[in-house]
Design an enzyme around this catalytic site. Structure first.
Site, short mmCIF file in Angstrom:
data_model
loop_
_atom_site.label_atom_id
_atom_site.label_comp_id
_atom_site.label_asym_id
_atom_site.label_seq_id
_atom_site.Cartn_x
_atom_site.Cartn_y
_atom_site.Cartn_z
N ASP A 58 0.84 -1.20 0.00
CA ASP A 58 0.00 0.00 0.00
C ASP A 58 0.88 1.26 0.00
OD1 ASP A 58 0.89 -0.08 2.61
OD2 ASP A 58 -1.07 0.32 3.51
N SER A 59 2.21 1.07 0.00
CA SER A 59 3.13 2.18 -0.28
C SER A 59 2.80 2.77 -1.64
CB SER A 59 4.58 1.68 -0.25
OG SER A 59 4.74 0.51 -1.00
N ASP A 97 -1.16 -6.25 -0.32
CA ASP A 97 -1.17 -5.57 0.98
C ASP A 97 -2.59 -5.07 1.28
OD1 ASP A 97 0.13 -4.70 3.21
OD2 ASP A 97 1.18 -3.04 2.24
N LYS A 127 -1.07 -9.51 3.01
CA LYS A 127 -0.32 -9.03 4.18
C LYS A 127 -1.19 -8.02 4.91
CE LYS A 127 3.15 -5.75 3.95
NZ LYS A 127 2.59 -4.73 4.87
N GLU A 129 -1.11 -5.36 8.69
CA GLU A 129 -0.27 -4.78 9.74
C GLU A 129 -0.87 -5.01 11.12
OE1 GLU A 129 0.30 -0.60 8.91
OE2 GLU A 129 1.11 -0.98 6.91
N GLU A 196 9.61 -4.05 10.29
CA GLU A 196 10.00 -2.76 9.71
C GLU A 196 10.54 -1.81 10.78
OE1 GLU A 196 7.17 -0.92 7.05
OE2 GLU A 196 8.32 0.95 6.97
O1 KIV Z 1 3.53 -1.10 1.62
C1 KIV Z 1 4.70 -1.53 1.57
O2 KIV Z 1 5.43 -1.33 0.60
C2 KIV Z 1 5.19 -2.30 2.69
C3 KIV Z 1 6.65 -2.60 2.75
C4 KIV Z 1 7.36 -1.42 3.31
C5 KIV Z 1 6.95 -3.82 3.50
O3 KIV Z 1 4.44 -2.64 3.56
#
Ligand code: KIV
Length: 293
Positions: A58-59, A97, A127, A129, A196
């Protein structure tokens, strides 16, 4: 000094990387690689390069869509980019994500949204968090047959709660809580955990304490694998670069130069040149000229 030739030809097909590969690599002490991707050409290039896994992070919100942080990213935006990545990468393990508020409200919503990544996004796994507070959602997602990766330490979706993008687990109390969270995520069924921005010795300790692989970002060399945000590694994100990033290229500079060269070529009429144009048969041209010339 001669330049290293770049081969873009297709390498021999690789075996598909799965969550089982992750486990086997940890057992054998082999390091795991992961990179983020958000589009078809990038995913294609990294798959050809041989990366083990691709995270559609989600970056995306920050490095591609230009938001201040990851909070505005929606499920629809994630799925759109997941589909593009899945068309480019055929061998790497693909991880989607889960965006902010797609898994926090209820276990049912979390499970349904996790499923959408596999059904409509072409992903192999998801994934999310968080630590102990996510254990119920993780168990439900695993029970639905969906492999899930955890994410501890600096969890960007909690940026407002953490008081900024800052390293985590720096006191004995905070570090103990992270060790406990890692054990809880393993117990809940995660196949791997991203660590992280945590102290390197804490990440190493966690990696030794759990049997699933840890993937570090700003967490030192003691993790079972490493991930970077691709736009940081390529120097394509202009706003800031975290301390833990190693830059492997300067794509922002390269792009700016290429765009500048194009503008200069067009303005000076060097482009398009003879080799860039489509010709027309003389007889056809004469016929046209008689009609409209
Ligand atoms: O969103 C993302 O790119 C991430 C990475 C920093 C692991 O969660």
């Amino acid at each position: 000094m001669s330049a290293t030739p770049i081969s873009t030809s297709a390498p021999a097909a690789r075996k598909k990387v799965t969550t089982l590969t992750y486990r086997q690599k940890k057992e054998r002490g082999e390091i795991i690689t992961m990179l983020t991707a958000y589009d078809y050409p990038t995913a294609l290039a990294m798959d050809k390069a041989g990366v083990d896994s691709i995270l559609v992070g989600d970056s995306l919100g920050m490095v591609v869509l230009g938001y201040e942080n990851t909070l505005p990213v929606t499920m629809d935006e994630m799925l759109h980019h997941c589909r593009a990545v899945s068309r480019g990468a055929k061998s790497a393990l693909l991880i989607g994500d889960m965006p902010f508020m797609s898994y926090q409200v209820s276990v049912e919503e979390a499970t349904r949204n996790a499923g959408r990544f596999l059904q409509h996004g072409g992903m192999d796994a998801v994934k999310l968090e968080g630590g102990r507070e996510r254990a119920d959602a993780i168990r439900s997602i695993v029970n639905a047959g969906i492999p899930i990766m955890g994410h501890l330490g600096l969890t960007p979706q909690s940026v407002n709660q953490l008081g900024g993008f800052r390293a985590q687990g720096k006191t004995a109390v905070a570090a103990k809580r992270l060790v406990e969270d890692a054990l809880i995520l393993e117990g809940a069924g995660c196949f791997s955990i991203v660590l992280e921005s945590v102290p390197a010795r804490l990440a190493e300790l966690i990696s030794k304490k759990i049997s699933i692989p840890t993937i570090g970002i700003g967490a030192g060399a003691g993790c079972d694998g490493q991930v970077l945000v691709t736009h940081d590694l390529l120097d394509l994100f202009d706003r800031f670069t975290p301390k833990f990033v190693k830059k492997y290229a300067n794509f922002h500079g390269e792009m700016q130069k290429a765009f500048g060269d194009f503008i200069e070529d067009v303005e000076s009429k060097r482009f398009p040149a003879q080799e860039h144009i489509v010709e027309m048969d003389n007889a056809e041209w004469d016929k046209l000229f008689k009609e409209v010339g």
